[in-house]
Design a protein around this motif. Structure first.
Motif, PDB file in Angstrom:
ATOM      1  N   ASP A  72       0.809  -1.218   0.000  1.00 35.00           N
ATOM      2  CA  ASP A  72       0.000   0.000   0.000  1.00 35.00           C
ATOM      3  C   ASP A  72       0.845   1.272   0.000  1.00 35.00           C
ATOM      4  N   ALA A  73       2.131   1.143  -0.251  1.00 39.18           N
ATOM      5  CA  ALA A  73       3.031   2.284  -0.062  1.00 39.18           C
ATOM      6  C   ALA A  73       2.605   3.507  -0.876  1.00 39.18           C
ATOM      7  N   GLU A  74       2.237   3.298  -2.123  1.00 44.41           N
ATOM      8  CA  GLU A  74       1.872   4.442  -2.958  1.00 44.41           C
ATOM      9  C   GLU A  74       0.589   5.111  -2.463  1.00 44.41           C
ATOM     10  N   ASP A  75      -0.430   4.312  -2.158  1.00 41.92           N
ATOM     11  CA  ASP A  75      -1.685   4.871  -1.651  1.00 41.92           C
ATOM     12  C   ASP A  75      -1.484   5.535  -0.299  1.00 41.92           C
ATOM     13  N   ASP A  76      -0.677   4.909   0.563  1.00 39.35           N
ATOM     14  CA  ASP A  76      -0.426   5.483   1.890  1.00 39.35           C
ATOM     15  C   ASP A  76       0.241   6.851   1.771  1.00 39.35           C
TER      16      ASP A  76
ATOM     17  N   ALA B 173      15.851 -18.862  10.943  1.00 42.92           N
ATOM     18  CA  ALA B 173      16.790 -17.854  10.445  1.00 42.92           C
ATOM     19  C   ALA B 173      17.019 -17.992   8.950  1.00 42.92           C
ATOM     20  N   VAL B 174      17.165 -19.219   8.473  1.00 44.61           N
ATOM     21  CA  VAL B 174      17.377 -19.451   7.039  1.00 44.61           C
ATOM     22  C   VAL B 174      16.164 -18.959   6.249  1.00 44.61           C
ATOM     23  N   HIS B 175      14.982 -19.220   6.768  1.00 45.46           N
ATOM     24  CA  HIS B 175      13.772 -18.775   6.080  1.00 45.46           C
ATOM     25  C   HIS B 175      13.722 -17.252   6.005  1.00 45.46           C
ATOM     26  N   LEU B 176      14.073 -16.571   7.086  1.00 45.53           N
ATOM     27  CA  LEU B 176      14.082 -15.109   7.072  1.00 45.53           C
ATOM     28  C   LEU B 176      15.090 -14.586   6.056  1.00 45.53           C
ATOM     29  N   GLY B 177      16.237 -15.234   5.972  1.00 48.66           N
ATOM     30  CA  GLY B 177      17.223 -14.840   4.973  1.00 48.66           C
ATOM     31  C   GLY B 177      16.695 -15.029   3.560  1.00 48.66           C
ATOM     32  N   TRP B 178      15.985 -16.143   3.332  1.00 45.37           N
ATOM     33  CA  TRP B 178      15.375 -16.383   2.022  1.00 45.37           C
ATOM     34  C   TRP B 178      14.384 -15.272   1.676  1.00 45.37           C
ATOM     35  N   GLN B 179      13.607 -14.822   2.667  1.00 43.57           N
ATOM     36  CA  GLN B 179      12.642 -13.744   2.419  1.00 43.57           C
ATOM     37  C   GLN B 179      13.338 -12.478   1.911  1.00 43.57           C
ATOM     38  N   ILE B 180      14.426 -12.117   2.574  1.00 44.39           N
ATOM     39  CA  ILE B 180      15.150 -10.899   2.175  1.00 44.39           C
ATOM     40  C   ILE B 180      15.686 -11.028   0.758  1.00 44.39           C
ATOM     41  N   ALA B 181      16.242 -12.195   0.443  1.00 43.84           N
ATOM     42  CA  ALA B 181      16.793 -12.416  -0.895  1.00 43.84           C
ATOM     43  C   ALA B 181      15.696 -12.428  -1.954  1.00 43.84           C
ATOM     44  N   ARG B 182      14.533 -12.931  -1.619  1.00 37.73           N
ATOM     45  CA  ARG B 182      13.440 -13.085  -2.582  1.00 37.73           C
ATOM     46  C   ARG B 182      12.683 -11.790  -2.811  1.00 37.73           C
ATOM     47  N   LEU B 183      12.651 -10.901  -1.854  1.00 35.00           N
ATOM     48  CA  LEU B 183      11.755  -9.753  -1.867  1.00 35.00           C
ATOM     49  C   LEU B 183      12.078  -8.748  -2.968  1.00 35.00           C
ATOM     50  N   ASN B 184      11.017  -8.282  -3.624  1.00 35.31           N
ATOM     51  CA  ASN B 184      11.074  -7.138  -4.533  1.00 35.31           C
ATOM     52  C   ASN B 184       9.976  -6.182  -4.079  1.00 35.31           C
ATOM     53  N   ILE B 185      10.347  -5.061  -3.489  1.00 30.18           N
ATOM     54  CA  ILE B 185       9.348  -4.170  -2.890  1.00 30.18           C
ATOM     55  C   ILE B 185       8.466  -3.494  -3.926  1.00 30.18           C
ATOM     56  N   ASP B 186       8.842  -3.574  -5.201  1.00 27.31           N
ATOM     57  CA  ASP B 186       8.033  -2.977  -6.263  1.00 27.31           C
ATOM     58  C   ASP B 186       7.015  -3.947  -6.841  1.00 27.31           C
ATOM     59  N   ASP B 187       6.928  -5.131  -6.262  1.00 19.05           N
ATOM     60  CA  ASP B 187       5.990  -6.157  -6.720  1.00 19.05           C
ATOM     61  C   ASP B 187       5.022  -6.471  -5.579  1.00 19.05           C
ATOM     62  N   PRO B 188       3.852  -5.819  -5.528  1.00 24.42           N
ATOM     63  CA  PRO B 188       2.924  -6.018  -4.410  1.00 24.42           C
ATOM     64  C   PRO B 188       2.490  -7.471  -4.224  1.00 24.42           C
ATOM     65  N   ALA B 189       2.265  -8.197  -5.314  1.00 23.97           N
ATOM     66  CA  ALA B 189       1.848  -9.598  -5.200  1.00 23.97           C
ATOM     67  C   ALA B 189       2.940 -10.441  -4.550  1.00 23.97           C
ATOM     68  N   LEU B 190       4.184 -10.170  -4.904  1.00 22.88           N
ATOM     69  CA  LEU B 190       5.299 -10.887  -4.293  1.00 22.88           C
ATOM     70  C   LEU B 190       5.440 -10.501  -2.830  1.00 22.88           C
ATOM     71  N   CYS B 191       5.259  -9.223  -2.512  1.00 18.75           N
ATOM     72  CA  CYS B 191       5.310  -8.790  -1.110  1.00 18.75           C
ATOM     73  C   CYS B 191       4.314  -9.573  -0.272  1.00 18.75           C
ATOM     74  N   LEU B 192       3.102  -9.762  -0.798  1.00 19.75           N
ATOM     75  CA  LEU B 192       2.083 -10.506  -0.058  1.00 19.75           C
ATOM     76  C   LEU B 192       2.493 -11.955   0.131  1.00 19.75           C
ATOM     77  N   ARG B 193       3.048 -12.576  -0.913  1.00 20.27           N
ATOM     78  CA  ARG B 193       3.476 -13.974  -0.787  1.00 20.27           C
ATOM     79  C   ARG B 193       4.610 -14.130   0.223  1.00 20.27           C
ATOM     80  N   VAL B 194       5.568 -13.224   0.173  1.00 19.83           N
ATOM     81  CA  VAL B 194       6.688 -13.300   1.120  1.00 19.83           C
ATOM     82  C   VAL B 194       6.190 -13.061   2.544  1.00 19.83           C
ATOM     83  N   PHE B 195       5.313 -12.086   2.709  1.00 16.57           N
ATOM     84  CA  PHE B 195       4.722 -11.837   4.018  1.00 16.57           C
ATOM     85  C   PHE B 195       4.029 -13.087   4.552  1.00 16.57           C
ATOM     86  N   LYS B 196       3.202 -13.718   3.733  1.00 19.20           N
ATOM     87  CA  LYS B 196       2.458 -14.899   4.177  1.00 19.20           C
ATOM     88  C   LYS B 196       3.385 -16.051   4.543  1.00 19.20           C
ATOM     89  N   SER B 197       4.566 -16.112   3.933  1.00 21.14           N
ATOM     90  CA  SER B 197       5.487 -17.206   4.217  1.00 21.14           C
ATOM     91  C   SER B 197       6.002 -17.176   5.645  1.00 21.14           C
TER      92      SER B 197
END
Length: 310
Positions: A209-213, A265-289
């Motif tokens: 929601d960064a742009e709307d916020d 810890a490994v999972h959290l590291g995977w989240q950081i590596a996987r994340l693209n903050i410009d992709d809202p759908a990916l943000c939601l998937r990473v968050f849910k993980s």
């Protein structure tokens, strides 16, 4: 209003949309039962602390019933908290693309009806809380003040995720309160580690929601960190692992608990590596993980309590 139009934008295709009675759907959406990830994230610190406290007490006889009560309580109180959030944020939600389809701004439920539903959910939570000892009851009630003020924080601070962390991590204290009737240093460290975890994953969530916020003047750590989000996540996720690890070390856990923390810890590291903050759908998937991350830690803690200690 058609049923398709009545669905919440980021939760289409779930059991509420397809199987629940039509009259109940707006209320189930208020409680976020169409999106149970938040209930899991509220529940997991409860389960962590219950398993760790039971291992410290060398008594797992009540652990299954405690875990079950926490499950019911977490889903009820998360639903109540989300209903309160939707009541207070109804005008803001109407201005944000992802949230304007929520039941109140969409006109599916009135504020009075939502308040009555909030009370009903809170009463379920109270029934669960009354199954515990007096100290745990007082500790549980003490969390309500944080829950009440959280929806207003995004209007006044860039750090509303800290307040969410205080609320969503409260279960890290409750397991010790229930099992031991007190909260010692391991419980406080577990609580602090969970807060750091919440700040991290809710920053990821807020990027949807960064742009709307930014347009409507709502604050968040996603807007505060911006392009530095990955670095901020390294800091907060590292803090989470270190603080939780300190809680485990003070508790004298066995190898299974450390395996669980390592997997977390490994999972959290995977989240950081996987994340693209410009992709809202990916943000939601990473968050849910983060449910999976939390379950990995819980699995290690509960195996340590059930197998290594006993």
């Amino acid at each position: 209003m058609s049923e398709l139009a009545a669905r919440v934008a980021d939760a289409i295709g779930n059991w509420v949309d397809t199987r629940a009675p039509v009259w109940s759907r707006p209320y189930l959406r208020l409680a976020r039962l169409d999106r149970p990830i938040g209930s899991w994230l509220l529940l997991l610190p409860c389960w962590w602390s219950a398993a760790l406290a039971s291992a410290l007490a060398r008594d797992v006889s009540r652990l299954p019933i405690i875990l079950g009560l926490f499950f019911v309580g977490a889903f009820a109180m998360r639903g109540a908290g989300c209903t309160w959030n939707d009541i207070t944020d109804r005008d803001l939600d109407a201005k944000v693309e992802r949230t304007r389809s929520r039941p109140i701004p969409a006109g599916q439920v009135g504020v009075g009806q939502a308040l009555a539903f909030l009370v009903a959910q809170a009463l379920i939570g109270l029934v669960v809380l009354l199954q515990f000892n007096r100290f745990a009851i007082i500790a549980g009630i003490a969390s309500l003040g944080i829950v009440a003020v959280y929806p207003f924080m995004k209007r006044i601070t860039w750090w509303p995720q800290v307040v969410l962390g205080l609320a969503f991590s409260w279960g890290a204290l409750m397991g010790f309160a229930v099992v031991q009737g007190r909260i010692g240093l391991p419980g406080l460290l577990l609580y602090a580690g969970s807060i750091a975890w919440v700040i991290g994953y809710d920053t990821i969530y807020a990027h949807q929601d960064a742009e709307d916020d930014a347009l409507i003047g709502v604050k968040s750590t996603a807007l505060l960190f911006g392009a530095q989000t990955h670095r901020a996540l390294v800091v907060f996720y590292s803090l989470a692992v270190i603080l939780i690890g300190a809680a485990l070390a003070l508790s004298g856990v066995g190898v299974w608990a450390w395996i669980g923390l390592t997997a977390f810890a490994v999972h959290l590291g995977w989240q950081i590596a996987r994340l693209n903050i410009d992709d809202p759908a990916l943000c939601l998937r990473v968050f849910k993980s983060n449910r999976d991350a939390g379950l990995l830690l819980f699995a290690g803690l509960v195996i340590d309590a059930l197998v290594v200690r006993f």
